[in-house]
Structure formats: structure tokens, C-alpha cells
Scaffold this motif. Structure first.
Motif, PDB file in Angstrom:
ATOM      1  N   VAL A   1       0.837  -1.207   0.000  1.00  0.00           N
ATOM      2  CA  VAL A   1       0.000   0.000   0.000  1.00  0.00           C
ATOM      3  C   VAL A   1       0.872   1.257   0.000  1.00  0.00           C
ATOM      4  O   VAL A   1       0.614   2.207  -0.752  1.00  0.00           O
ATOM      5  N   LEU A   2       1.914   1.268   0.808  1.00  0.00           N
ATOM      6  CA  LEU A   2       2.812   2.433   0.836  1.00  0.00           C
ATOM      7  C   LEU A   2       3.532   2.621  -0.495  1.00  0.00           C
ATOM      8  O   LEU A   2       3.750   3.755  -0.936  1.00  0.00           O
ATOM      9  N   MET A   3       3.883   1.514  -1.145  1.00  0.00           N
ATOM     10  CA  MET A   3       4.507   1.605  -2.470  1.00  0.00           C
ATOM     11  C   MET A   3       3.546   2.246  -3.465  1.00  0.00           C
ATOM     12  O   MET A   3       3.941   3.100  -4.263  1.00  0.00           O
ATOM     13  N   ARG A   4       2.274   1.855  -3.414  1.00  0.00           N
ATOM     14  CA  ARG A   4       1.288   2.413  -4.339  1.00  0.00           C
ATOM     15  C   ARG A   4       1.084   3.905  -4.064  1.00  0.00           C
ATOM     16  O   ARG A   4       1.026   4.714  -4.990  1.00  0.00           O
ATOM     17  N   ILE A   5       0.994   4.272  -2.802  1.00  0.00           N
ATOM     18  CA  ILE A   5       0.848   5.689  -2.445  1.00  0.00           C
ATOM     19  C   ILE A   5       2.043   6.477  -2.957  1.00  0.00           C
ATOM     20  O   ILE A   5       1.895   7.563  -3.530  1.00  0.00           O
ATOM     21  N   PHE A   6       3.248   5.937  -2.774  1.00  0.00           N
ATOM     22  CA  PHE A   6       4.455   6.617  -3.227  1.00  0.00           C
ATOM     23  C   PHE A   6       4.454   6.810  -4.735  1.00  0.00           C
ATOM     24  O   PHE A   6       4.745   7.903  -5.232  1.00  0.00           O
ATOM     25  N   SER A   7       4.098   5.765  -5.485  1.00  0.00           N
ATOM     26  CA  SER A   7       4.164   5.875  -6.947  1.00  0.00           C
ATOM     27  C   SER A   7       3.150   6.883  -7.478  1.00  0.00           C
ATOM     28  O   SER A   7       3.469   7.688  -8.351  1.00  0.00           O
ATOM     29  N   PHE A   8       1.941   6.879  -6.935  1.00  0.00           N
ATOM     30  CA  PHE A   8       0.957   7.855  -7.393  1.00  0.00           C
ATOM     31  C   PHE A   8       1.302   9.260  -6.917  1.00  0.00           C
ATOM     32  O   PHE A   8       1.043  10.243  -7.622  1.00  0.00           O
ATOM     33  N   SER A   9       1.895   9.383  -5.750  1.00  0.00           N
ATOM     34  CA  SER A   9       2.332  10.704  -5.266  1.00  0.00           C
ATOM     35  C   SER A   9       3.428  11.268  -6.156  1.00  0.00           C
ATOM     36  O   SER A   9       3.440  12.466  -6.464  1.00  0.00           O
TER      37      SER A   9
ATOM     38  N   GLY B   1       4.317  15.304 -12.331  1.00  0.00           N
ATOM     39  CA  GLY B   1       3.577  15.480 -13.572  1.00  0.00           C
ATOM     40  C   GLY B   1       4.294  14.864 -14.761  1.00  0.00           C
ATOM     41  O   GLY B   1       4.810  13.747 -14.683  1.00  0.00           O
ATOM     42  N   PRO B   2       4.371  15.605 -15.876  1.00  0.00           N
ATOM     43  CA  PRO B   2       4.982  15.065 -17.094  1.00  0.00           C
ATOM     44  C   PRO B   2       6.473  14.725 -16.960  1.00  0.00           C
ATOM     45  O   PRO B   2       7.011  13.978 -17.760  1.00  0.00           O
ATOM     46  N   GLU B   3       7.126  15.266 -15.949  1.00  0.00           N
ATOM     47  CA  GLU B   3       8.558  14.974 -15.749  1.00  0.00           C
ATOM     48  C   GLU B   3       8.775  13.693 -14.944  1.00  0.00           C
ATOM     49  O   GLU B   3       9.907  13.348 -14.609  1.00  0.00           O
ATOM     50  N   SER B   4       7.699  12.987 -14.619  1.00  0.00           N
ATOM     51  CA  SER B   4       7.807  11.754 -13.835  1.00  0.00           C
ATOM     52  C   SER B   4       8.594  10.696 -14.601  1.00  0.00           C
ATOM     53  O   SER B   4       8.473  10.602 -15.821  1.00  0.00           O
ATOM     54  N   PRO B   5       9.370   9.900 -13.870  1.00  0.00           N
ATOM     55  CA  PRO B   5      10.050   8.768 -14.523  1.00  0.00           C
ATOM     56  C   PRO B   5       9.051   7.625 -14.718  1.00  0.00           C
ATOM     57  O   PRO B   5       8.952   6.715 -13.907  1.00  0.00           O
TER      58      PRO B   5
ATOM     59  N   LEU C   1       8.538   4.958 -16.580  1.00  0.00           N
ATOM     60  CA  LEU C   1       8.883   3.535 -16.594  1.00  0.00           C
ATOM     61  C   LEU C   1       9.138   3.054 -15.167  1.00  0.00           C
ATOM     62  O   LEU C   1       8.654   1.994 -14.757  1.00  0.00           O
ATOM     63  N   PHE C   2       9.855   3.838 -14.380  1.00  0.00           N
ATOM     64  CA  PHE C   2      10.091   3.484 -12.973  1.00  0.00           C
ATOM     65  C   PHE C   2       8.775   3.415 -12.207  1.00  0.00           C
ATOM     66  O   PHE C   2       8.536   2.472 -11.446  1.00  0.00           O
ATOM     67  N   VAL C   3       7.925   4.416 -12.408  1.00  0.00           N
ATOM     68  CA  VAL C   3       6.649   4.466 -11.689  1.00  0.00           C
ATOM     69  C   VAL C   3       5.797   3.246 -12.033  1.00  0.00           C
ATOM     70  O   VAL C   3       5.225   2.607 -11.150  1.00  0.00           O
ATOM     71  N   TRP C   4       5.727   2.899 -13.330  1.00  0.00           N
ATOM     72  CA  TRP C   4       4.934   1.736 -13.723  1.00  0.00           C
ATOM     73  C   TRP C   4       5.536   0.449 -13.164  1.00  0.00           C
ATOM     74  O   TRP C   4       4.805  -0.444 -12.721  1.00  0.00           O
ATOM     75  N   ALA C   5       6.841   0.323 -13.190  1.00  0.00           N
ATOM     76  CA  ALA C   5       7.490  -0.879 -12.649  1.00  0.00           C
ATOM     77  C   ALA C   5       7.242  -0.986 -11.138  1.00  0.00           C
ATOM     78  O   ALA C   5       6.930  -2.065 -10.622  1.00  0.00           O
ATOM     79  N   PHE C   6       7.357   0.137 -10.444  1.00  0.00           N
ATOM     80  CA  PHE C   6       7.140   0.170  -9.000  1.00  0.00           C
ATOM     81  C   PHE C   6       5.687  -0.162  -8.684  1.00  0.00           C
ATOM     82  O   PHE C   6       5.396  -0.959  -7.780  1.00  0.00           O
ATOM     83  N   ASN C   7       4.762   0.437  -9.442  1.00  0.00           N
ATOM     84  CA  ASN C   7       3.337   0.210  -9.237  1.00  0.00           C
ATOM     85  C   ASN C   7       2.949  -1.232  -9.555  1.00  0.00           C
ATOM     86  O   ASN C   7       2.112  -1.826  -8.871  1.00  0.00           O
ATOM     87  N   THR C   8       3.562  -1.810 -10.563  1.00  0.00           N
ATOM     88  CA  THR C   8       3.280  -3.199 -10.912  1.00  0.00           C
ATOM     89  C   THR C   8       3.823  -4.138  -9.837  1.00  0.00           C
ATOM     90  O   THR C   8       3.181  -5.135  -9.492  1.00  0.00           O
ATOM     91  N   THR C   9       4.961  -3.796  -9.281  1.00  0.00           N
ATOM     92  CA  THR C   9       5.523  -4.599  -8.184  1.00  0.00           C
ATOM     93  C   THR C   9       4.591  -4.592  -6.979  1.00  0.00           C
ATOM     94  O   THR C   9       4.338  -5.641  -6.375  1.00  0.00           O
ATOM     95  N   ASP C  10       4.060  -3.413  -6.632  1.00  0.00           N
ATOM     96  CA  ASP C  10       3.143  -3.393  -5.489  1.00  0.00           C
ATOM     97  C   ASP C  10       1.864  -4.152  -5.817  1.00  0.00           C
ATOM     98  O   ASP C  10       1.275  -4.794  -4.939  1.00  0.00           O
ATOM     99  N   ALA C  11       1.433  -4.151  -7.072  1.00  0.00           N
ATOM    100  CA  ALA C  11       0.249  -4.926  -7.452  1.00  0.00           C
ATOM    101  C   ALA C  11       0.500  -6.424  -7.308  1.00  0.00           C
ATOM    102  O   ALA C  11      -0.391  -7.167  -6.893  1.00  0.00           O
ATOM    103  N   VAL C  12       1.716  -6.860  -7.628  1.00  0.00           N
ATOM    104  CA  VAL C  12       2.067  -8.271  -7.443  1.00  0.00           C
ATOM    105  C   VAL C  12       2.030  -8.617  -5.958  1.00  0.00           C
ATOM    106  O   VAL C  12       1.463  -9.649  -5.555  1.00  0.00           O
ATOM    107  N   ILE C  13       2.603  -7.764  -5.135  1.00  0.00           N
ATOM    108  CA  ILE C  13       2.611  -7.991  -3.676  1.00  0.00           C
ATOM    109  C   ILE C  13       1.186  -8.081  -3.145  1.00  0.00           C
ATOM    110  O   ILE C  13       0.835  -9.013  -2.410  1.00  0.00           O
ATOM    111  N   LEU C  14       0.364  -7.094  -3.510  1.00  0.00           N
ATOM    112  CA  LEU C  14      -1.005  -7.062  -2.999  1.00  0.00           C
ATOM    113  C   LEU C  14      -1.854  -8.193  -3.576  1.00  0.00           C
ATOM    114  O   LEU C  14      -2.734  -8.718  -2.888  1.00  0.00           O
ATOM    115  N   SER C  15      -1.590  -8.588  -4.822  1.00  0.00           N
ATOM    116  CA  SER C  15      -2.307  -9.730  -5.409  1.00  0.00           C
ATOM    117  C   SER C  15      -1.973 -11.008  -4.646  1.00  0.00           C
ATOM    118  O   SER C  15      -2.866 -11.806  -4.331  1.00  0.00           O
TER     119      SER C  15
END
Length: 109
Positions: A22-30, A36-40, A42-56
Motif C-alpha cells: 500500500v505504501l509503495m502504491r501511495i508513493f508511486s501515485f504521489s 507530472g509530465p517529468e515523472s520517470p 517507466l520506474f513508476v509503472w514498474a514500482f506500481n506493478t511490483t506493489d500490485a504483485v505484492i497485494l495480489s
């Protein structure tokens, strides 16, 4: 068997592992919200997908079908996001999707 050992570990520390996800997901969306558009992306999607695997994983072990569906959906969204952020071609996408389906079938067999 390795999967049984991993499942036992996750069940033993499930509250901590879920909170980590949950904290990983909050961090990635934050990160996206603040940068904004300067967000990394690929990193954000990889991080968010990792937290989805954990939560799944946690929701599968808890037999919570609603959160399993939600987080498996986020895994798929994350894969598409990573492919788009990495500018992967349609052919590469099809190959990756086929690989994902094969792995999912193997996981649930």
C-alpha cells in the motif's frame, strides 16, 4: 517446495507485506502527482506493478476475490504502462502478453 515456503513467509508477515504494498502504491501515485509530465514513468509503472504483485499475492492467500481481481487488473495495467513508457512495439507487446498469460496459467494450474 519453494512456493509453499514463500507462501508461509508471506502469511506470517502478511500485515507488514500488505502495508508495504500500500505504501509503495501511495508513493508511486504521489510521485506522478507531484512531478507530472517529468515523472520517470517507466520506474513508476514498474514500482506500481511490483506493489500490485505484492497485494495480489496477499489477497490470493487471503482468498479475497475482489482485491485479487483488482490487483491482478493493476498488474495488467502496469505491464501495458511499462510497455508504453518503454516504447515497446506491438510485436513485442504481443509476445510479452503471451508470456504473461502462459505464466498466469502455470501459476494457477
Amino acid at each position: 517446495m519453494l512456493i509453499n515456503t514463500l507462501n508461509s513467509f508471506v502469511l506470517k508477515y502478511i500485515k507488514f507485506i500488505e502495508m508495504l504494498g500500500v505504501l509503495m502504491r501511495i508513493f508511486s501515485f504521489s510521485l506522478v502527482s507531484w512531478m507530472g509530465p517529468e515523472s520517470p514513468f517507466l520506474f513508476v509503472w514498474a514500482f506500481n506493478t511490483t506493489d500490485a504483485v505484492i497485494l495480489s499475492w496477499c489477497s490470493i492467500l487471503k482468498k479475497d476475490s475482489a482485491y485479487t481481481l483488482l490487483n491482478v487488473f493493476w498488474i495488467m495495467v502496469g505491464i501495458v504502462g511499462m510497455l508504453r513508457a518503454g516504447q515497446i512495439s506491438v510485436t513485442d507487446f504481443k509476445s510479452a502478453w503471451l508470456h504473461l498469460l502462459t505464466q498466469a496459467i502455470a501459476l494457477f494450474s
